[in-house]
Motif scaffolding. Structure first.
Motif, PDB file in Angstrom:
ATOM      1  N   LEU A  30     -18.548 -29.032 -20.564  1.00  0.00           N
ATOM      2  CA  LEU A  30     -17.173 -28.515 -20.606  1.00  0.00           C
ATOM      3  C   LEU A  30     -17.028 -27.224 -19.666  1.00  0.00           C
ATOM      4  CD1 LEU A  30     -15.401 -30.227 -23.551  1.00  0.00           C
ATOM      5  CD2 LEU A  30     -15.225 -30.989 -21.293  1.00  0.00           C
ATOM      6  N   LEU A  31     -17.601 -26.431 -20.413  1.00  0.00           N
ATOM      7  CA  LEU A  31     -17.608 -24.760 -19.641  1.00  0.00           C
ATOM      8  C   LEU A  31     -17.807 -24.943 -18.132  1.00  0.00           C
ATOM      9  CD1 LEU A  31     -19.174 -22.784 -22.530  1.00  0.00           C
ATOM     10  CD2 LEU A  31     -16.846 -22.815 -21.886  1.00  0.00           C
ATOM     11  N   ASN A  32     -18.915 -25.548 -18.031  1.00  0.00           N
ATOM     12  CA  ASN A  32     -19.443 -25.841 -16.569  1.00  0.00           C
ATOM     13  C   ASN A  32     -18.510 -26.346 -15.601  1.00  0.00           C
ATOM     14  OD1 ASN A  32     -21.471 -25.194 -14.633  1.00  0.00           O
ATOM     15  ND2 ASN A  32     -21.576 -27.240 -14.175  1.00  0.00           N
ATOM     16  N   GLU A  33     -17.999 -27.493 -16.291  1.00  0.00           N
ATOM     17  CA  GLU A  33     -16.837 -28.318 -15.507  1.00  0.00           C
ATOM     18  C   GLU A  33     -15.372 -27.577 -15.155  1.00  0.00           C
ATOM     19  OE1 GLU A  33     -14.056 -32.240 -16.418  1.00  0.00           O
ATOM     20  OE2 GLU A  33     -16.095 -32.145 -17.485  1.00  0.00           O
ATOM     21  N   ILE A  34     -14.870 -27.025 -16.194  1.00  0.00           N
ATOM     22  CA  ILE A  34     -13.478 -26.395 -16.099  1.00  0.00           C
ATOM     23  C   ILE A  34     -13.389 -25.125 -15.471  1.00  0.00           C
ATOM     24  CG2 ILE A  34     -11.777 -25.409 -17.742  1.00  0.00           C
ATOM     25  CD1 ILE A  34     -12.908 -27.229 -19.791  1.00  0.00           C
ATOM     26  N   PHE A  35     -14.468 -24.310 -15.408  1.00  0.00           N
ATOM     27  CA  PHE A  35     -14.236 -22.947 -14.854  1.00  0.00           C
ATOM     28  C   PHE A  35     -14.958 -22.669 -13.782  1.00  0.00           C
ATOM     29  CE2 PHE A  35     -13.605 -22.824 -19.669  1.00  0.00           C
ATOM     30  CZ  PHE A  35     -12.172 -22.360 -19.723  1.00  0.00           C
ATOM     31  N   ALA A  36     -14.655 -23.474 -12.713  1.00  0.00           N
ATOM     32  CA  ALA A  36     -15.078 -23.174 -11.483  1.00  0.00           C
ATOM     33  C   ALA A  36     -15.259 -21.630 -10.982  1.00  0.00           C
ATOM     34  CB  ALA A  36     -14.662 -24.375 -10.544  1.00  0.00           C
ATOM     35  N   SER A  37     -14.165 -21.041 -11.225  1.00  0.00           N
ATOM     36  CA  SER A  37     -13.930 -19.718 -10.647  1.00  0.00           C
ATOM     37  C   SER A  37     -15.003 -18.781 -11.258  1.00  0.00           C
ATOM     38  CB  SER A  37     -12.703 -19.166 -11.005  1.00  0.00           C
ATOM     39  OG  SER A  37     -12.403 -19.135 -12.559  1.00  0.00           O
ATOM     40  N   GLN A  38     -15.541 -19.064 -12.361  1.00  0.00           N
ATOM     41  CA  GLN A  38     -16.295 -18.184 -12.894  1.00  0.00           C
ATOM     42  C   GLN A  38     -17.960 -18.547 -12.475  1.00  0.00           C
ATOM     43  OE1 GLN A  38     -15.016 -15.608 -14.954  1.00  0.00           O
ATOM     44  NE2 GLN A  38     -13.561 -16.460 -13.486  1.00  0.00           N
ATOM     45  N   ARG A  39     -18.315 -19.564 -11.923  1.00  0.00           N
ATOM     46  CA  ARG A  39     -19.565 -20.014 -11.565  1.00  0.00           C
ATOM     47  C   ARG A  39     -20.502 -18.943 -10.724  1.00  0.00           C
ATOM     48  NH1 ARG A  39     -17.978 -25.824  -9.832  1.00  0.00           N
ATOM     49  NH2 ARG A  39     -17.389 -26.619 -11.930  1.00  0.00           N
ATOM     50  N   THR A  40     -19.926 -17.954 -10.063  1.00  0.00           N
ATOM     51  CA  THR A  40     -20.272 -17.004  -9.243  1.00  0.00           C
ATOM     52  C   THR A  40     -20.830 -15.960 -10.231  1.00  0.00           C
ATOM     53  OG1 THR A  40     -18.395 -15.845  -8.831  1.00  0.00           O
ATOM     54  CG2 THR A  40     -19.057 -17.421  -7.211  1.00  0.00           C
ATOM     55  N   ARG A  41     -20.543 -15.687 -11.087  1.00  0.00           N
ATOM     56  CA  ARG A  41     -20.984 -14.611 -12.187  1.00  0.00           C
ATOM     57  C   ARG A  41     -22.286 -15.036 -12.888  1.00  0.00           C
ATOM     58  NH1 ARG A  41     -16.689 -11.351 -13.916  1.00  0.00           N
ATOM     59  NH2 ARG A  41     -14.640 -11.952 -13.252  1.00  0.00           N
ATOM     60  N   ALA A  42     -23.145 -13.914 -12.761  1.00  0.00           N
ATOM     61  CA  ALA A  42     -24.548 -14.092 -13.042  1.00  0.00           C
ATOM     62  C   ALA A  42     -24.851 -14.834 -14.300  1.00  0.00           C
ATOM     63  CB  ALA A  42     -25.335 -13.071 -12.844  1.00  0.00           C
ATOM     64  N   TRP A  43     -23.900 -14.276 -15.479  1.00  0.00           N
ATOM     65  CA  TRP A  43     -23.986 -14.571 -16.776  1.00  0.00           C
ATOM     66  C   TRP A  43     -23.426 -16.057 -16.978  1.00  0.00           C
ATOM     67  CZ3 TRP A  43     -19.861 -15.538 -19.896  1.00  0.00           C
ATOM     68  CH2 TRP A  43     -18.567 -14.932 -19.495  1.00  0.00           C
ATOM     69  N   PHE A  44     -22.440 -16.490 -16.087  1.00  0.00           N
ATOM     70  CA  PHE A  44     -21.823 -17.518 -16.650  1.00  0.00           C
ATOM     71  C   PHE A  44     -22.484 -18.900 -16.085  1.00  0.00           C
ATOM     72  CE2 PHE A  44     -18.527 -20.974 -16.701  1.00  0.00           C
ATOM     73  CZ  PHE A  44     -17.601 -20.414 -17.601  1.00  0.00           C
ATOM     74  N   THR A  45     -23.675 -19.255 -17.008  1.00  0.00           N
ATOM     75  CA  THR A  45     -24.605 -20.312 -16.804  1.00  0.00           C
ATOM     76  C   THR A  45     -24.624 -21.301 -17.985  1.00  0.00           C
ATOM     77  OG1 THR A  45     -26.721 -19.322 -17.245  1.00  0.00           O
ATOM     78  CG2 THR A  45     -25.719 -18.936 -14.939  1.00  0.00           C
ATOM     79  N   PRO A  46     -24.834 -22.473 -17.568  1.00  0.00           N
ATOM     80  CA  PRO A  46     -25.360 -23.312 -18.826  1.00  0.00           C
ATOM     81  C   PRO A  46     -26.470 -22.776 -19.672  1.00  0.00           C
ATOM     82  CG  PRO A  46     -24.942 -24.710 -16.876  1.00  0.00           C
ATOM     83  CD  PRO A  46     -24.968 -23.330 -16.426  1.00  0.00           C
ATOM     84  N   ASP A  47     -27.385 -22.347 -18.972  1.00  0.00           N
ATOM     85  CA  ASP A  47     -28.521 -21.597 -19.802  1.00  0.00           C
ATOM     86  C   ASP A  47     -28.301 -20.668 -21.056  1.00  0.00           C
ATOM     87  OD1 ASP A  47     -30.373 -23.329 -18.643  1.00  0.00           O
ATOM     88  OD2 ASP A  47     -31.137 -21.883 -16.962  1.00  0.00           O
ATOM     89  N   THR A  48     -27.148 -19.585 -20.064  1.00  0.00           N
ATOM     90  CA  THR A  48     -26.721 -18.651 -21.222  1.00  0.00           C
ATOM     91  C   THR A  48     -26.125 -19.253 -22.368  1.00  0.00           C
ATOM     92  OG1 THR A  48     -26.121 -17.124 -19.328  1.00  0.00           O
ATOM     93  CG2 THR A  48     -24.967 -16.698 -21.662  1.00  0.00           C
ATOM     94  N   PHE A  49     -25.216 -20.355 -22.247  1.00  0.00           N
ATOM     95  CA  PHE A  49     -24.333 -21.006 -23.348  1.00  0.00           C
ATOM     96  C   PHE A  49     -25.278 -21.660 -24.333  1.00  0.00           C
ATOM     97  CE2 PHE A  49     -21.090 -20.623 -19.785  1.00  0.00           C
ATOM     98  CZ  PHE A  49     -20.550 -19.604 -20.162  1.00  0.00           C
ATOM     99  N   ARG A  50     -26.331 -22.579 -23.552  1.00  0.00           N
ATOM    100  CA  ARG A  50     -27.011 -23.305 -24.377  1.00  0.00           C
ATOM    101  C   ARG A  50     -27.919 -22.368 -25.304  1.00  0.00           C
ATOM    102  NH1 ARG A  50     -28.702 -25.974 -20.433  1.00  0.00           N
ATOM    103  NH2 ARG A  50     -27.302 -27.932 -20.738  1.00  0.00           N
TER     104      ARG A  50
END
Length: 214
Positions: A167-187
């Motif tokens: 859901l984080l990856n799906e909803i927050f498209a505006s944040q995907r360019t940030r180096a820390w905002f990745t599925p790997d970080t959250f997982r």
């Protein structure tokens, strides 16, 4: 190890400085609470983003998807200026109004020692206005590396953990360019807290709790 129950809740208040804070900090726990507390009432307040169409829509979408299964959550997206929370007296007025409107069984808010000034301001205001409520302070990964050492954990099964990341990856498209905002970080954060909690499912969210009355 003591295992208190988070069942039987009637009302939860979720507070976040920015669109995505609540979802990152306690999204998995909310998914679990909604599944185990039928009829749970949720008040969801994001304090910035009302004047940014993209971020506002992301905030509304995040509340919609993470609160799916809860009956008509109350969602507010406010227009306080990002980065200036500690200098805004109207923010305190907003908290006063909020404290008079809701009486939650559980509050999720930012950590008082968070490196981001907006996060700290909300945490301080939460404690000023909700003195008799169980308050869990969530954590946000960031460049400053200030995650700290949580003292309360909510275990998550793999399905719930993966749903949060998805859901984080799906909803927050505006944040995907940030180096820390990745599925790997959250997982990775969920897995690390799962290890610390010795969670059966292998995943957990960590919180800081400063006062509990039994």
């Amino acid at each position: 190890m003591f295992h208190p129950s988070l069942t039987g809740l009637r009302e939860v208040l979720c507070l976040g400085a920015h669109s995505d804070d609540i979802e990152i900090g306690c999204g998995g726990t909310l998914l679990r609470l909604i599944a185990t507390n039928p009829g749970l009432r949720i008040t969801w307040v994001v304090f910035s983003g009302a004047d940014d169409e993209v971020r506002r829509e992301e905030a509304l979408r995040g509340a919609e998807l993470f609160c799916a299964g809860a009956p008509e959550p109350t969602v507010h997206v406010e227009g306080f200026r990002d980065g200036y929370f500690p200098f805004n007296s109207q923010l305190k007025d907003r908290f006063r109004a909020l404290a008079g409107a809701v009486n939650p069984d559980l509050i999720f808010t930012h950590r008082r020692d968070d490196a981001h000034q907006d996060h700290r301001a909300l945490a301080d205001l939460t404690w000023q206005h909700f003195r008799n409520h169980l308050t869990l302070e969530y954590e946000i990964p960031k460049y400053e590396g200030d995650l700290g050492q949580p003292n309360l954990f909510v275990p998550l099964d793999r399905t719930t953990a993966e749903r949060k990341v998805e859901l984080l990856n799906e909803i927050f498209a505006s944040q995907r360019t940030r180096a820390w905002f990745t599925p790997d970080t959250f997982r990775a954060t969920l897995r690390l807290r799962g290890i610390e909690a010795n969670a059966d499912g292998g995943f957990a969210e960590g919180f800081h709790v400063r006062k509990i009355v039994l």
